[in-house]
Design a protein around this motif. Sequence first.
Motif, mmCIF file in Angstrom:
data_model
loop_
_atom_site.group_PDB
_atom_site.id
_atom_site.type_symbol
_atom_site.label_atom_id
_atom_site.label_comp_id
_atom_site.label_asym_id
_atom_site.label_seq_id
_atom_site.Cartn_x
_atom_site.Cartn_y
_atom_site.Cartn_z
ATOM 1 N N ALA A 58 116.942 52.986 55.750
ATOM 2 C CA ALA A 58 115.898 53.850 56.311
ATOM 3 C C ALA A 58 114.870 53.045 57.097
ATOM 4 O O ALA A 58 114.528 53.397 58.223
ATOM 5 C CB ALA A 58 115.210 54.630 55.196
ATOM 6 N N VAL A 59 114.389 51.944 56.509
ATOM 7 C CA VAL A 59 113.331 51.171 57.168
ATOM 8 C C VAL A 59 113.919 50.213 58.195
ATOM 9 O O VAL A 59 113.463 50.162 59.341
ATOM 10 C CB VAL A 59 112.501 50.412 56.105
ATOM 11 N N ILE A 63 113.243 52.919 61.091
ATOM 12 C CA ILE A 63 111.846 52.909 61.522
ATOM 13 C C ILE A 63 111.537 51.678 62.365
ATOM 14 O O ILE A 63 110.968 51.785 63.449
ATOM 15 C CB ILE A 63 110.918 53.003 60.283
ATOM 16 N N LEU A 67 110.121 51.214 66.191
ATOM 17 C CA LEU A 67 108.866 50.497 66.447
ATOM 18 C C LEU A 67 109.079 49.399 67.488
ATOM 19 O O LEU A 67 108.254 49.201 68.388
ATOM 20 C CB LEU A 67 108.321 49.903 65.151
ATOM 21 N N ALA A 70 109.471 50.970 70.914
ATOM 22 C CA ALA A 70 108.157 51.369 71.431
ATOM 23 C C ALA A 70 107.372 50.155 71.913
ATOM 24 O O ALA A 70 106.710 50.204 72.959
ATOM 25 C CB ALA A 70 107.386 52.114 70.344
ATOM 26 N N LYS A 74 106.148 49.031 75.943
ATOM 27 C CA LYS A 74 104.782 48.670 76.345
ATOM 28 C C LYS A 74 104.733 47.333 77.064
ATOM 29 O O LYS A 74 103.800 47.055 77.809
ATOM 30 C CB LYS A 74 103.872 48.590 75.112
ATOM 31 N N ALA B 41 110.539 56.906 53.161
ATOM 32 C CA ALA B 41 111.003 56.234 54.369
ATOM 33 C C ALA B 41 112.065 57.071 55.066
ATOM 34 O O ALA B 41 112.088 57.144 56.301
ATOM 35 C CB ALA B 41 111.553 54.851 54.016
ATOM 36 N N GLY B 44 110.239 59.942 56.777
ATOM 37 C CA GLY B 44 109.534 59.429 57.953
ATOM 38 C C GLY B 44 110.486 59.135 59.096
ATOM 39 O O GLY B 44 110.178 59.400 60.264
ATOM 40 N N ALA B 45 111.683 58.595 58.771
ATOM 41 C CA ALA B 45 112.673 58.324 59.826
ATOM 42 C C ALA B 45 113.122 59.617 60.483
ATOM 43 O O ALA B 45 113.351 59.651 61.702
ATOM 44 C CB ALA B 45 113.868 57.577 59.235
ATOM 45 N N ILE B 48 110.501 60.596 62.957
ATOM 46 C CA ILE B 48 110.574 59.757 64.151
ATOM 47 C C ILE B 48 111.737 60.198 65.029
ATOM 48 O O ILE B 48 111.626 60.219 66.260
ATOM 49 C CB ILE B 48 110.697 58.277 63.736
ATOM 50 N N VAL B 52 111.425 61.225 68.898
ATOM 51 C CA VAL B 52 112.131 60.517 69.971
ATOM 52 C C VAL B 52 112.915 61.498 70.831
ATOM 53 O O VAL B 52 112.922 61.414 72.058
ATOM 54 C CB VAL B 52 113.062 59.445 69.361
ATOM 55 N N GLY B 129 104.902 56.124 57.947
ATOM 56 C CA GLY B 129 105.920 55.767 58.924
ATOM 57 C C GLY B 129 105.782 56.540 60.206
ATOM 58 O O GLY B 129 105.884 55.999 61.314
ATOM 59 N N LEU B 132 102.634 55.314 62.125
ATOM 60 C CA LEU B 132 102.867 54.000 62.748
ATOM 61 C C LEU B 132 103.545 54.172 64.095
ATOM 62 O O LEU B 132 103.113 53.603 65.112
ATOM 63 C CB LEU B 132 103.754 53.153 61.835
ATOM 64 N N PHE B 133 104.630 54.989 64.113
ATOM 65 C CA PHE B 133 105.367 55.158 65.369
ATOM 66 C C PHE B 133 104.521 55.871 66.416
ATOM 67 O O PHE B 133 104.506 55.476 67.580
ATOM 68 C CB PHE B 133 106.648 55.938 65.099
ATOM 69 N N LEU B 136 101.924 53.626 68.017
ATOM 70 C CA LEU B 136 102.475 52.613 68.919
ATOM 71 C C LEU B 136 103.040 53.249 70.187
ATOM 72 O O LEU B 136 102.945 52.660 71.267
ATOM 73 C CB LEU B 136 103.568 51.837 68.181
ATOM 74 N N ALA B 137 103.615 54.456 70.069
ATOM 75 C CA ALA B 137 104.324 55.038 71.213
ATOM 76 C C ALA B 137 103.417 55.861 72.107
ATOM 77 O O ALA B 137 103.795 56.155 73.231
ATOM 78 C CB ALA B 137 105.475 55.911 70.719
ATOM 79 N N LYS B 138 102.237 56.258 71.621
ATOM 80 C CA LYS B 138 101.363 57.104 72.426
ATOM 81 C C LYS B 138 100.861 56.339 73.646
ATOM 82 O O LYS B 138 100.710 55.124 73.614
ATOM 83 C CB LYS B 138 100.175 57.587 71.588
ATOM 84 N N GLU B 139 100.625 57.088 74.722
ATOM 85 C CA GLU B 139 100.077 56.459 75.924
ATOM 86 C C GLU B 139 98.660 55.996 75.648
ATOM 87 O O GLU B 139 97.899 56.664 74.942
ATOM 88 C CB GLU B 139 100.068 57.469 77.071
ATOM 89 N N ASP B 140 98.316 54.849 76.248
ATOM 90 C CA ASP B 140 96.966 54.327 76.048
ATOM 91 C C ASP B 140 95.948 55.214 76.746
ATOM 92 O O ASP B 140 96.156 55.654 77.870
ATOM 93 C CB ASP B 140 96.874 52.898 76.616
#
Lengths: 80, 142
Positions: A58-59, A63, A67, A70, A74, B41, B44-45, B48, B52, B129, B132-133, B136-140
């Motif tokens: 899973a991790v 995930i 990450l 992503a 950037k 986890a 959370g996956a 995500i 995506v 989880g 976190l994603f 990180l993935a959002k536009e600044d």
Amino acid sequence: MIWLIDLLLLLFLIVCALEATRNKDLLSVVIIFSSYSLVMAIIWQQLNAPDIAITEAAVGAGITTMLFVAAISKTSRWEE
Amino acid sequence: MTEDIIVKTTARLMTPFIQMFGLYIILHGHLTPGGGFQGGAVIGASMILLAVVYGLEEGEKRMSHDLSTVLESSTIVYVLIGFIGIAAGVNFLASGAAGIPLGRPGDLLSGGMILALNIVIGFKVASTGKTLFYTLAKEDEG
């Protein structure tokens, strides 16, 4: 005969680790690292650690891969 | 966000099963391998995966940032459950010494407070989880 499968999985793991350090395309490295985590999950299961196998699948394969993707989106895709 | 119909259909069909498997791992944490962290986890996956495939806005509609904040704050329940041990006169989070039954194999509701602790940790890890994603993935913004 199960030791043969274990040996193949471990060899695949070593190949994945070496390729992940050698490759300059970071997106490919992320995918290689994801398959590394998936094989590592099977090996944890073979080592009688099923809860670690669930965590790794899973991790490690889910995930952290997203990450890393992503983070690459950037920054730059190619290592200099 | 993708326009591929195979990816979209697979994600839409698989997400309920992935989340059900995560809930199973959380609820059976004291009986079978796994527990709060592992099941959280997995959930959370799955979030995500939705973000995506269908885009961050659609995922934000399914589970908003305010809901994540509430779930993260629910960890206070963990501490409050831990004080049961102190109220019974033994250590923090003590279960067996406080007279709470430790559970029998194969019986879901016999685990005492371990089931509640697993559920709290599962929600916490799932929203961590996902957050976190998204962060990180959002536009600044400037």
